[in-house]
Design a protein around this motif. Structure first.
Motif, PDB file in Angstrom:
ATOM      1  N   GLU A 245       0.836  -1.210   0.000  1.00 31.37           N
ATOM      2  CA  GLU A 245       0.000   0.000   0.000  1.00 31.37           C
ATOM      3  C   GLU A 245       0.864   1.250   0.000  1.00 31.37           C
ATOM      4  N   ILE A 246       1.959   1.187   0.744  1.00 32.95           N
ATOM      5  CA  ILE A 246       2.877   2.337   0.782  1.00 32.95           C
ATOM      6  C   ILE A 246       3.491   2.559  -0.610  1.00 32.95           C
ATOM      7  N   LEU A 247       3.957   1.487  -1.239  1.00 30.34           N
ATOM      8  CA  LEU A 247       4.555   1.598  -2.577  1.00 30.34           C
ATOM      9  C   LEU A 247       3.559   2.188  -3.570  1.00 30.34           C
TER      10      LEU A 247
ATOM     11  N   ASP B 147       9.768   7.112  -8.202  1.00 27.82           N
ATOM     12  CA  ASP B 147      11.157   7.156  -7.745  1.00 27.82           C
ATOM     13  C   ASP B 147      11.256   6.752  -6.279  1.00 27.82           C
ATOM     14  N   GLU B 148      10.281   7.220  -5.497  1.00 27.79           N
ATOM     15  CA  GLU B 148      10.293   6.885  -4.071  1.00 27.79           C
ATOM     16  C   GLU B 148      10.090   5.388  -3.862  1.00 27.79           C
TER      17      GLU B 148
ATOM     18  N   GLU C 172       1.882  -7.954  -4.426  1.00 29.16           N
ATOM     19  CA  GLU C 172       0.549  -7.469  -4.033  1.00 29.16           C
ATOM     20  C   GLU C 172       0.112  -6.259  -4.859  1.00 29.16           C
ATOM     21  N   LEU C 173       1.066  -5.641  -5.556  1.00 27.69           N
ATOM     22  CA  LEU C 173       0.743  -4.431  -6.313  1.00 27.69           C
ATOM     23  C   LEU C 173      -0.138  -4.739  -7.524  1.00 27.69           C
ATOM     24  N   ASP C 174      -0.860  -3.731  -7.980  1.00 29.28           N
ATOM     25  CA  ASP C 174      -1.569  -3.868  -9.252  1.00 29.28           C
ATOM     26  C   ASP C 174      -0.543  -4.029 -10.369  1.00 29.28           C
ATOM     27  N   GLU C 175      -0.947  -4.748 -11.409  1.00 28.86           N
ATOM     28  CA  GLU C 175       0.011  -5.076 -12.450  1.00 28.86           C
ATOM     29  C   GLU C 175       0.655  -3.838 -13.078  1.00 28.86           C
ATOM     30  N   ASP C 176      -0.127  -2.786 -13.291  1.00 31.87           N
ATOM     31  CA  ASP C 176       0.443  -1.609 -13.953  1.00 31.87           C
ATOM     32  C   ASP C 176       1.438  -0.878 -13.052  1.00 31.87           C
TER      33      ASP C 176
END
Lengths: 449, 449
Positions: B39-41, B47-48, B67-71
């Motif tokens: 969620e943080i990412l 860049d962050e 866990e991230l969305d693919e895009d």
């Protein structure tokens, strides 16, 4: 690897029931999984199903009964005495037992509970009946493996063996202090790798996810999904360990919720499936159709107000169905995205931002569609003023439809109402009416009539 | 109990990144669950996010990346070198590793795989890349605990300790023979209660559910749901044990499928969510709207053919939107029930029986609605012949719409096409056109014009 229920097997079972060949039936069904027994109970008639439930071991039938559709189960239980129902319940985990008892009439409920022999089971069920069905308490089971922090690994393994007999699957071992408060969990890995005299307090993991017994079931599902939990302990206000929820119950919950939202979007108001009776299906479908009828009558009334305009400009009336359909389509798209976003906790930012984004989106889509329609009407009808007024109306209608489709579910959600109700016929119908009204009004304005 | 990502925390993280306070960041995020890291990412800029992934332990970030969305993941991986990506992959279970690698471009794929140090992991990944994404092979992980039937309990526990280090959760212990063929499973309960010199062959349970590596993912999901399995072993043609599929992957699969069907029914053709860009959302929505536009133009053409009739009987035109809307609503209802029934393997009997049932249902609903509409038009317009022709048309249109809504998904399913495509705009649009055509034709017939 899946068990395939053949009509031959069903015929064989029916024949055995017919001649009351109990031994043959028991042998035939001895090794069959309870989920498959459920399919069999669903296929035979009511009397045959009752016969099978009475004949087979409750260990096998109790779980099968829980797999049945609610209406099939209701009919089956009607045939059984409270004592027989209690016999099935003795074999169930507390969560299933409570789900089933909650479906019974009040007086039968009491009679059944009175007949349960296992006093602990009875007390657990009485306690659990108090929790809301859609809360963590309503999903949890009392069966779990709990160890005290003061025990040694050897004592713990001994206790676990005893407790594990009642627990179908040991997901996690929960560690409690002397007040029965949840303080952590134990990994089987650590248990395997520690010497037998080690104290549990030295090896337990203090970090443990848990939920409160009053937490909504939806939140529990989200938590377990997000953190990939296979079981989560349930505690009361004082952090005392009450039970646990396992992932298989959450899988069922997620599936049910998704099915419900899908049906709501399609204008079906109860949980029905293809095998339900025509009357049940009608009860689920007709109310939404009446709503649609009402909308259609409303649209007729609006068009009636523009009767003269329409009569003198027939070309306008040819495109009313197009405008109504587009308003409905855009509304359904917008509302579906919002409803799904709300369900997945994905909707961020203010309502204002959300509406602004939808408006930009609708303007982009609307412009593309309006330009195509403009050229089509211009070329086919050769009237640039009609082409302009119809396509500009379409542009405005799409924007308004998008905004309505976005706003209504957000508004309902804010008011604590399930936004899924706003999708489907509700949005389609209201957008039909708004769409036609806006269309005729703008056309009149542009054509100067 | 759920971690709440506050904007303060995000600001704090951004500030720490800005001054490159690596130690502060590591301390702050040390105990944070990978799902929360994800969620943080998602909240910080590209860049962050790259900075955080480089800084934090791969053990933590590798699972977060999955866990991230693919895009979002695609953008993040674009910033990393093949060596860095390989570093993340070393920490992943094989199923996640393969999912991620499959998303990369071919040349980057090769570069990344070459950089993986663990030779076994590398070989596993190469093997798994060959399986179809939507098959059991595409869902499985190679990580599991396997024991040989010839071992003793003591040897088994020793081996399990070693293997368990690589396996996040020990669901089941699988027993293989000397040819590595799956012959059963071991319950932890039996392992705890047996003496250390007992042979595994004496205590293992020979009854074990399994799936073939080429089985469709959908079938695996159904099997695991039906039998409440938390893990299922995957074997090849020769029953050699290849891997296992765990319930958390199935939960994700079920959720994705449900979301996809829901969006399809709402006329959204790609997997999008509220946070996607306007352009992405437009790509997912506009094609269906063009279909609707085409339908509207078709309806206009049909009505154009009846222009004279409509001009002389204006009352008929007032009810075209009603007829079109009802045809759409009924079609969506019927198709949704069938699509859901097909997804749940609930549709029994022949297509003919199914159509007959839907026809009876539509006749019942249609009659109720037609009667109401008849009296409404009669009373409000005072013309019994118009009332009759409009309501009889409605009755017929509802029956036809129900049959079309039932037939199309069944037909598509028979032809191996996902029936979900038939719900939503497709059904609505075709039923609009049919509805209007039938309506005007019948009205003309009854009114004798």
């Amino acid at each position: 690897m899946q068990f395939l229920l053949s009509s031959e097997l069903i015929d064989q079972i029916k024949a055995l029931i017919n001649v009351k060949d109990d031994k043959g039936l028991q042998e035939l069904l001895h090794d069959v999984h309870h989920a498959d027994i459920a399919e069999i109970l669903d296929e035979v008639n009511g009397d045959e199903a009752t016969y099978l439930v009475r004949l087979l071991d409750s260990e096998q039938t109790s779980e099968a009964i829980m797999e049945l559709d609610e209406d099939v189960r209701e009919k089956l239980l009607d045939q059984l005495t409270p004592l027989e129902i209690a016999g099935e319940i003795e074999e169930m985990d507390t969560d299933d037992a409570v789900d089933m008892i909650a479906e019974l009439d009040d007086d039968i409920q009491r009679a059944v509970i009175d007949q349960i022999e296992d006093e602990e089971h009875k007390a657990d069920i009485r306690e659990m009946l108090q929790y809301d069905e859609n809360s963590a308490g309503g999903l949890m089971a009392k069966e779990l493996v709990r160890v005290k922090e003061t025990w040694t690994v050897a004592g713990c393994v001994r206790e676990m063996r005893r407790q594990a007999e009642e627990v179908t699957r040991v997901h996690s071992v929960y560690v409690v202090n002397k007040n029965d408060e949840l303080i952590g969990r134990l990994s089987l890995k650590d248990l395997l790798t520690s010497t037998t005299t080690t104290k549990i307090s030295e090896i337990y993991i203090p970090k443990v996810d848990f939920v409160n017994v009053n937490d909504p079931a939806e939140d529990v599902a989200k938590l377990m999904q997000k953190y990939d939990l296979e079981a989560v302990p349930v505690v009361d206000e004082n952090k005392r360990l009450l039970g646990r929820i396992t992932i298989d119950d959450i899988v069922d919950f997620i599936k049910d919720e998704a099915d419900k939202d899908y049906q709501m979007a399609a204008g079906i108001s109860q949980d029905v499936d293809t095998e339900d009776s025509i009357l049940t299906l009608t009860r689920a479908r007709l109310p939404w159709l009446f709503l649609g009828l009402l909308g259609g009558v409303g649209a007729a009334a609006i068009m009636g107000g523009f009767e003269e305009v329409l009569q003198n400009h027939v070309i306008l009336l040819l495109f009313t169905p197009l405008i109504a359909a587009m308003a409905g389509n855009v509304g359904v798209q917008s509302s579906a995205i919002i409803v799904q976003g709300l369900a997945n906790d994905d909707v961020k930012g203010s309502i204002g931002n959300r509406l602004l984004k939808e408006m930009l989106l609708a303007m982009l889509n609307g412009a593309a569609l309006a330009i195509v329609l403009f050229f089509f009407v211009w070329v086919s009808e050769g009237a640039v003023n009609y082409a302009a007024s119809i396509s500009i109306s379409l542009f405005v209608v799409i924007i308004v439809a998008g905004i309505i489709g976005t706003f209504i579910p957000l508004f309902l959600h804010k008011r604590g109402i399930d936004p899924a109700i706003a999708t489907g016929p509700f949005i389609t119908t209201s957008n039909d009416i708004f769409g036609i009204l806006i269309y005729l009004y703008i056309a009149k304005l542009i054509l100067g009539i």
